[in-house]
Motif scaffolding. Sequence first.
Motif, mmCIF file in Angstrom:
data_model
loop_
_atom_site.group_PDB
_atom_site.id
_atom_site.type_symbol
_atom_site.label_atom_id
_atom_site.label_comp_id
_atom_site.label_asym_id
_atom_site.label_seq_id
_atom_site.Cartn_x
_atom_site.Cartn_y
_atom_site.Cartn_z
ATOM 1 N N LYS A 103 56.167 56.137 28.068
ATOM 2 C CA LYS A 103 56.366 55.229 26.935
ATOM 3 C C LYS A 103 56.033 55.873 25.591
ATOM 4 C CE LYS A 103 55.363 51.074 29.670
ATOM 5 N NZ LYS A 103 55.196 51.810 30.960
ATOM 6 N N ARG A 104 55.004 56.725 25.555
ATOM 7 C CA ARG A 104 54.552 57.288 24.273
ATOM 8 C C ARG A 104 54.240 58.765 24.435
ATOM 9 N NH1 ARG A 104 50.512 53.986 20.410
ATOM 10 N NH2 ARG A 104 52.498 52.889 20.142
ATOM 11 N N PHE A 105 54.654 59.555 23.438
ATOM 12 C CA PHE A 105 54.449 61.000 23.416
ATOM 13 C C PHE A 105 53.683 61.328 22.144
ATOM 14 C CE2 PHE A 105 55.428 65.438 22.805
ATOM 15 C CZ PHE A 105 55.717 65.966 24.057
ATOM 16 N N ILE A 106 52.443 61.825 22.299
ATOM 17 C CA ILE A 106 51.594 62.167 21.151
ATOM 18 C C ILE A 106 51.623 63.676 20.970
ATOM 19 C CG2 ILE A 106 49.263 62.081 20.190
ATOM 20 C CD1 ILE A 106 48.782 59.560 21.880
ATOM 21 N N VAL A 148 61.745 63.581 16.934
ATOM 22 C CA VAL A 148 62.288 62.384 16.268
ATOM 23 C C VAL A 148 63.674 62.069 16.811
ATOM 24 C CG1 VAL A 148 63.109 61.469 14.066
ATOM 25 C CG2 VAL A 148 60.898 62.638 14.177
ATOM 26 N N GLU A 149 64.477 63.099 17.043
ATOM 27 C CA GLU A 149 65.823 62.892 17.596
ATOM 28 C C GLU A 149 65.748 62.359 19.021
ATOM 29 O OE1 GLU A 149 69.763 62.466 17.689
ATOM 30 O OE2 GLU A 149 68.542 62.990 15.927
ATOM 31 N N ILE A 150 64.833 62.886 19.829
ATOM 32 C CA ILE A 150 64.659 62.384 21.197
ATOM 33 C C ILE A 150 64.231 60.921 21.179
ATOM 34 C CG2 ILE A 150 63.177 62.583 23.247
ATOM 35 C CD1 ILE A 150 63.248 65.629 22.800
ATOM 36 N N ALA A 151 63.381 60.548 20.228
ATOM 37 C CA ALA A 151 62.962 59.150 20.107
ATOM 38 C C ALA A 151 64.163 58.249 19.818
ATOM 39 C CB ALA A 151 61.910 59.005 19.008
ATOM 40 N N ARG A 152 65.047 58.717 18.952
ATOM 41 C CA ARG A 152 66.242 57.926 18.620
ATOM 42 C C ARG A 152 67.141 57.763 19.855
ATOM 43 N NH1 ARG A 152 66.958 61.448 13.951
ATOM 44 N NH2 ARG A 152 65.973 60.534 12.105
ATOM 45 N N GLU A 153 67.263 58.829 20.621
ATOM 46 C CA GLU A 153 68.169 58.808 21.760
ATOM 47 C C GLU A 153 67.623 58.017 22.948
ATOM 48 O OE1 GLU A 153 68.671 62.903 22.631
ATOM 49 O OE2 GLU A 153 69.958 63.330 20.894
ATOM 50 N N THR A 154 66.316 58.042 23.147
ATOM 51 C CA THR A 154 65.733 57.493 24.382
ATOM 52 C C THR A 154 64.871 56.257 24.189
ATOM 53 O OG1 THR A 154 63.704 58.830 24.241
ATOM 54 C CG2 THR A 154 65.628 59.850 25.279
ATOM 55 N N GLY A 155 64.365 56.047 22.965
ATOM 56 C CA GLY A 155 63.463 54.917 22.741
ATOM 57 C C GLY A 155 62.001 55.233 23.038
ATOM 58 N N MET A 156 61.712 56.448 23.530
ATOM 59 C CA MET A 156 60.319 56.817 23.747
ATOM 60 C C MET A 156 59.601 56.902 22.404
ATOM 61 S SD MET A 156 58.714 60.066 25.873
ATOM 62 C CE MET A 156 59.369 61.330 24.749
ATOM 63 N N GLU A 157 58.406 56.344 22.331
ATOM 64 C CA GLU A 157 57.648 56.357 21.084
ATOM 65 C C GLU A 157 57.044 57.745 20.853
ATOM 66 O OE1 GLU A 157 56.295 51.666 20.985
ATOM 67 O OE2 GLU A 157 54.808 53.208 21.458
ATOM 68 N N ILE A 158 57.144 58.201 19.616
ATOM 69 C CA ILE A 158 56.637 59.519 19.242
ATOM 70 C C ILE A 158 55.547 59.355 18.184
ATOM 71 C CG2 ILE A 158 57.171 61.753 18.209
ATOM 72 C CD1 ILE A 158 58.448 61.416 20.935
ATOM 73 N N VAL A 159 54.389 59.949 18.436
ATOM 74 C CA VAL A 159 53.299 60.000 17.468
ATOM 75 C C VAL A 159 53.126 61.462 17.061
ATOM 76 C CG1 VAL A 159 50.868 59.520 17.010
ATOM 77 C CG2 VAL A 159 52.143 58.093 18.635
ATOM 78 N N ASN A 219 53.310 54.780 16.504
ATOM 79 C CA ASN A 219 54.476 55.623 16.799
ATOM 80 C C ASN A 219 55.175 56.084 15.515
ATOM 81 O OD1 ASN A 219 55.138 52.816 16.593
ATOM 82 N ND2 ASN A 219 57.206 53.277 17.294
ATOM 83 N N GLN A 220 54.483 56.929 14.778
ATOM 84 C CA GLN A 220 55.005 57.515 13.548
ATOM 85 C C GLN A 220 54.176 58.755 13.208
ATOM 86 O OE1 GLN A 220 54.267 54.723 10.143
ATOM 87 N NE2 GLN A 220 53.542 53.359 11.752
ATOM 88 N N THR A 221 54.345 59.294 12.010
ATOM 89 C CA THR A 221 53.652 60.517 11.602
ATOM 90 C C THR A 221 52.427 60.185 10.764
ATOM 91 O OG1 THR A 221 55.704 61.800 11.620
ATOM 92 C CG2 THR A 221 53.889 62.678 10.306
ATOM 93 N N PHE A 222 51.316 60.902 11.040
ATOM 94 C CA PHE A 222 50.076 60.685 10.300
ATOM 95 C C PHE A 222 49.449 62.009 9.891
ATOM 96 C CE2 PHE A 222 50.468 56.928 13.006
ATOM 97 C CZ PHE A 222 50.243 55.901 12.100
ATOM 98 N N LEU A 223 48.884 62.027 8.687
ATOM 99 C CA LEU A 223 48.035 63.109 8.229
ATOM 100 C C LEU A 223 46.592 62.645 8.365
ATOM 101 C CD1 LEU A 223 50.775 64.002 7.110
ATOM 102 C CD2 LEU A 223 49.613 64.707 5.014
ATOM 103 N N VAL A 224 45.722 63.487 8.908
ATOM 104 C CA VAL A 224 44.330 63.077 9.150
ATOM 105 C C VAL A 224 43.373 64.145 8.626
ATOM 106 C CG1 VAL A 224 44.789 61.593 11.125
ATOM 107 C CG2 VAL A 224 44.436 64.040 11.490
ATOM 108 N N ALA A 225 42.203 63.695 8.185
ATOM 109 C CA ALA A 225 41.155 64.589 7.701
ATOM 110 C C ALA A 225 39.855 63.800 7.665
ATOM 111 C CB ALA A 225 41.502 65.131 6.316
ATOM 112 N N ASP A 226 38.779 64.493 7.298
ATOM 113 C CA ASP A 226 37.457 63.859 7.251
ATOM 114 C C ASP A 226 37.338 62.826 6.137
ATOM 115 O OD1 ASP A 226 36.331 65.214 9.393
ATOM 116 O OD2 ASP A 226 35.566 66.852 8.146
#
Length: 320
Positions: A103-106, A148-159, A219-226
């Motif tokens: 279901k989800r790919f991180i 991102v393209e695989i998410a569009r094609e398959t519906g698998m959530e991408i983080v 299920n989207q893109t994130f930038l993380v830091a302290d």
Amino acid sequence: MILLTGATGFVGSGLCSRLKAEGRDIRRAVRRQSSEGDTQAVGDIGPDTSWGKALNGIDTVIHLAARAHIMNDGASDPLREFRRVNVDGTLNLARQAAASGTKRFIFLSTIKVNGEQTPPGLPFTENSRSAPEDPYGISKHEAEQGLVEIARETGMEIVIIRPPLVYGPGVKGNFASMMRWIAKGIPLPLGAIHNQRSLIALDNLVDFIITCIDHPAANQTFLVADGEDLSTTDLLRRVGQAMGKPARLIPVPMGLLKAGAALLGKKAMAQRLYGNLQVDTSKAREVLGWVPPVSVDAGLKKATANSDHAEPQSRQEKKK
């Protein structure tokens, strides 16, 4: 169940320990089969890796394994090698994961996708233009685009997670070198650098990855830091404090540092010492409600506590 790649690496080891402590069901993808019951051998990661057994019954994939950033790469075509593992290997895994019902790919990416530096006071955000400069950053960017393209094609959530420099117990590379310099009391010409750089403690990155396992909006893109940016000068001083050893810093003017680096052919290394690289983490806070659980000083203390460079406890402290 969670499939974890790169479980024996710097980030993977910390994440694996936390997942097990929380009682999560995990399966670790490894090169060679071991006697441990939570592992599945898959061999080397590349475009032809078979993931069938490893993906059986998996709901979430956390993909940390990668060809890492290499300072002095000996490969005849570094970009080709990075693409084979980081792009082709990642997308091969993602396609098989989607086909198996995951279901989800991180995906652990890097801030290098955005670039190597930021103007003062203008941090990278998720909307910043992608501008990778080295083969590692380019390969991670291309992997992101493919996911991102695989998410569009398959519906698998991408983080997609883009951290800056990660520090913690067992850290290597430039951060480990810095600890060695301080431990040896070597005078460093870095006492007058007023840049701003974002970092992330290993515990904070692990906490964010775990947040992304279950959060419905992840299920989207994130930038993380302290969340606290430091100059190189301040970082060295605070590492010294964490180690119980004062950093011996000489306030050499920036112009002399740049000229010296140019003469020695070390412009790229110098850029990491005096350049700015700031990350805006407001999206992670607003969308996921995520707040870094560990402060910079606590993270530095933990990073240096078990290193060979930390100040040993006094006899009085050991008696307490």
